[in-house]
Structure formats: C-alpha cells, structure tokens
Design an enzyme around this catalytic site. Structure first.
Site, PDB file in Angstrom:
ATOM      1  CB  CYS A   1      -1.096  -0.060   1.177  1.00  0.00           C
ATOM      2  SG  CYS A   1      -2.130  -1.293   1.226  1.00  0.00           S
TER       3      CYS A   1
ATOM      4  CG  HIS B   1      -3.000   3.699   2.882  1.00  0.00           C
ATOM      5  ND1 HIS B   1      -3.441   3.580   1.403  1.00  0.00           N
ATOM      6  CD2 HIS B   1      -3.047   2.635   3.661  1.00  0.00           C
ATOM      7  CE1 HIS B   1      -3.682   2.534   1.338  1.00  0.00           C
ATOM      8  NE2 HIS B   1      -3.533   1.670   2.724  1.00  0.00           N
TER       9      HIS B   1
ATOM     10  CG  ASN C   1      -6.701  -0.276   1.380  1.00  0.00           C
ATOM     11  OD1 ASN C   1      -6.034   0.371   0.578  1.00  0.00           O
ATOM     12  ND2 ASN C   1      -6.236  -0.707   2.540  1.00  0.00           N
TER      13      ASN C   1
END
Ligand code: UT7
Length: 330
Positions: free
Chosen positions: A116, A256, A285
């Site tokens: 990520c 994030h 996400n």
C-alpha cells in the site's frame, strides 16, 4: 555528476472502474452489514474492475489523464514506475504493459513493490532519479485490481478493498519548492501480519496451496491498525521536523486510505483534523492507488492550490511506511 535539481508534479489523474459495489451489495455476499462496515471503516462503497480489465488497463487510464493534465506529449516521458501488489503477471512488469497502452516509446519502465505504500515509494524514487539527472519526465502510477486477490468468502478482508488507479507526472524544474523531501521506513520482521503468502517461490502454485486459499490477501487487522497509526504519525512528525516546517503551515495532509478510524487517530495525534483528506467512503482501500487517487481529487476539487504545502503519508505490508512534503506549484 549533475547537482540536485528541483522536481515538481506537473499533472495528476485517476481512474476507477464503472462498477460500484456498495455495503448493501456485500450483505448479499458475506455475513456483514452496512452498519458494521461504515462504523468500523468509514467505507460506503468501492469500485470493482470488469473481468477483462487488468491492473495495467486501470493504470493506463489514470496515466492518460495525468499526461493530459500535464499538457505534455507522451514521447517526453522517459521513466514509468508502476507501484502495485496486483500486477497483470509476475513478469513482464505492469509498467511495460502501461507503456505499450499509452505509447510512451521513450520511457524505461519497471514495477515497484511496497504494497500500500507503493505510490509514495515510487514518487520518492522518481523524484530522486530526476533530481540526480538520471531522468527528466517521470510517470508514477499506483494501480490495483485488488478484487482478484481477495477471498470473497472472508468478511474480515473482502469488505475492505476496491480497484482503481492514480498517476502523477513529475519533471525537473517548476515554481516553488516542488517535491521537497521524504522520510521512509520498513520493518520486514512484521511481514506475516499482512501478506499474500501463496503463488510465489515460497509457496508455489499447487492445487494444495489453492485449496488453502493462500493466493488471497491475509491480514491481522487489529495489529496492522495499531502499527499504521503509529508509523504514519511518527513519520509525518519526522518529515516536518527534518524540513523545519510546523504542522500549522501545512494546508492538506493526505494519508493512506485504509480506514477512517486510522485517519482520525492520526489527525487527533497531529491536531490537524480540519486539514486531513479522505475519500475512503467512496473507494475503500485501493492499496497503492489510494494515495494517488486522493492526491488527484484534492487537486481537482480545489483543496490543494498553488503555493500550498502538502504532506503525503502511507503505510502498508512489509511493513513499509513513509511521508513526504511538497509545495504545490501548478
Ligand atoms: O492497507 C494496508 C493497511 N490496512 C489497514 O490498515 C487495515 C487495518 N485494520 C482495520 O482497519 C481493522 O482492524 C478492520 C476494519 C480490518 C477490523 O476492525 P476491528 O475493529 O479491528 O475488528 P476485529 O477484526 O477485531 O473484529 C471485531 C468483530 C469480530 O467478531 P468477534 O470476534 O468480536 O465476535 C469479527 O469477527 O467483528 C467481526 N467482523 C465482522 N462483522 C461483520 C469482522 N469482519 C466483519 C464484517 N462484518 N465484515
């Protein structure tokens, strides 16, 4: 050897596939509820790629928009880095597929693996390559088809992810301070807390491995949550201190997009809740694409304007994390 040059972001773009999967839709797939998902994650819906769309297709769409936003000819791009944990194939790189799709014949291309955190790692890599004189105009992409690597029978993970891509064009020069500095970190001792264990050389593709569902993402959610809050907070503070910038001077913090509770916890610790950017409700996400999509949206919706200081921060599998600070120059 050339001295270090200033590097600016001259264009951004993002793309999410058409199909929307809502929390209500998920109620029909696993035992969950809109109430549980929204209250635990802040997510309302996510986008899911069509079967014929691969990660490079999503990335190429975002790239085309970023190139158009930058107002450059595709032939000017001499570097393409794709951050992804869901590549089209093990090899060739997804970056090579994107290159072919957009016709960036003069670029040299590779993928970057930092889960990520990938988009910020790729931005930092491109920035340093341009600053050193090794590249002139870089296309940095975060692109993911997470839906392929998710166990749609596991309610603990399948509700969390979405597909999408974001891109930025970086170039030497520009007004203001540009992409200034980053603090990055990794801790491989915690790799098992968030991984896709099967399909590689450790656990090769066998019928047994597939029966054990090791080809899907596995996560110890609570542990990952704690580390994500701690690392992103610490790294933002280090980045600001290292560059003699106070949090008050920063117009927008983009973290994030993994969980609104993680974002809120960081905002509370840094006392910047009024300037924390989130779109996790719309996209869930999207791993390495999340920061890239959020940056593009923050620019396009006017949250970020010329002369603003912006802080980006990421956390992901590995563990990997980082933060950078930039002055928006467009
Ligand atoms: O992108 C990389 C970074 N990723 C992250 O940062 C993700 C970090 N982790 C998280 O965001 C959170 O840990 C989750 C959203 C994944 C989970 O939230 P949580 O508050 O940590 O819940 P939990 O996993 O501790 O589960 C609480 C309960 C459990 O039931 P019991 O054992 O208390 O009876 C789960 O079985 O919630 C249950 N549960 C669900 N219930 C309804 C887990 N998933 C679901 C679900 N729907 N989808």
């Amino acid at each position: 050897m050339q001295s270090k040059r200033r590097v600016s972001i001259i264009g951004t773009g993002s793309y999410v596939p058409e199909k929307v999967l809502t929390n209500q839709d998920l109620e029909a797939i696993v035992e969950t509820s809109d109430e549980w998902i929204y209250s635990r994650t802040g997510m309302r819906e996510r986008h899911i790629a069509a079967p014929e769309q691969a990660t490079s297709d999503l990335g190429a769409e975002a790239a085309k928009k970023a190139i158009s936003d930058a107002g450059i000819d595709v032939a000017e791009i001499d570097l393409i880095i794709v951050a992804t944990l869901s590549p089209d194939m093990f090899f060739p790189s997804t970056a090579c597929f994107v290159q072919d799709k957009i016709g960036a014949k003069n670029a040299y291309c590779f993928d970057l693996g930092a889960a990520c955190s990938g988009f910020l790692y790729a931005m930092d890599t491109a920035k340093n390559m341009i600053a050193s004189g090794a590249a002139e105009t870089a296309l940095v992409i975060g692109s993911e088809k997470m839906s392929t690597f998710i166990d749609w029978e596991d309610r603990a993970t399948c509700i969390l992810f979405g597909d999408g891509a974001g891109a930025a064009v970086l170039r030497a020069g520009g007004e203001g301070r540009g992409v200034m500095d980053a603090v990055m970190g990794s801790d491989g001792s915690l790799a098992d807390l968030l991984s896709t264990p099967g399909g590689g050389s450790r656990n090769p593709m066998t019928h047994e491995m597939l029966d054990q569902k090791m080809q899907y993402l596995q996560m110890q959610g609570r542990e990952v949550f704690k580390h994500a809050v701690t690392r992103m907070t610490e790294t933002v503070i280090s980045t600001l201190e290292k560059n003699n910038i106070s949090a008050d001077e920063v117009k927008c913090f983009i973290p994030h997009q993994a969980n609104i509770r993680i974002i809120d916890a960081i905002a509370k610790k840094l006392k910047v809740a009024d300037r924390m950017y989130s779109n996790v409700d719309k996209y869930a996400n999207t791993s390495s694409a999340a920061l890239a999509i959020a940056l593009d949206e923050a620019v396009k919706d006017g949250t970020i304007r010329k002369g603003d200081l912006v802080v980006l921060t990421v956390f992901g599998g590995g563990f990997t994390w980082g933060a950078n600070v930039l002055e928006w120059g467009k």
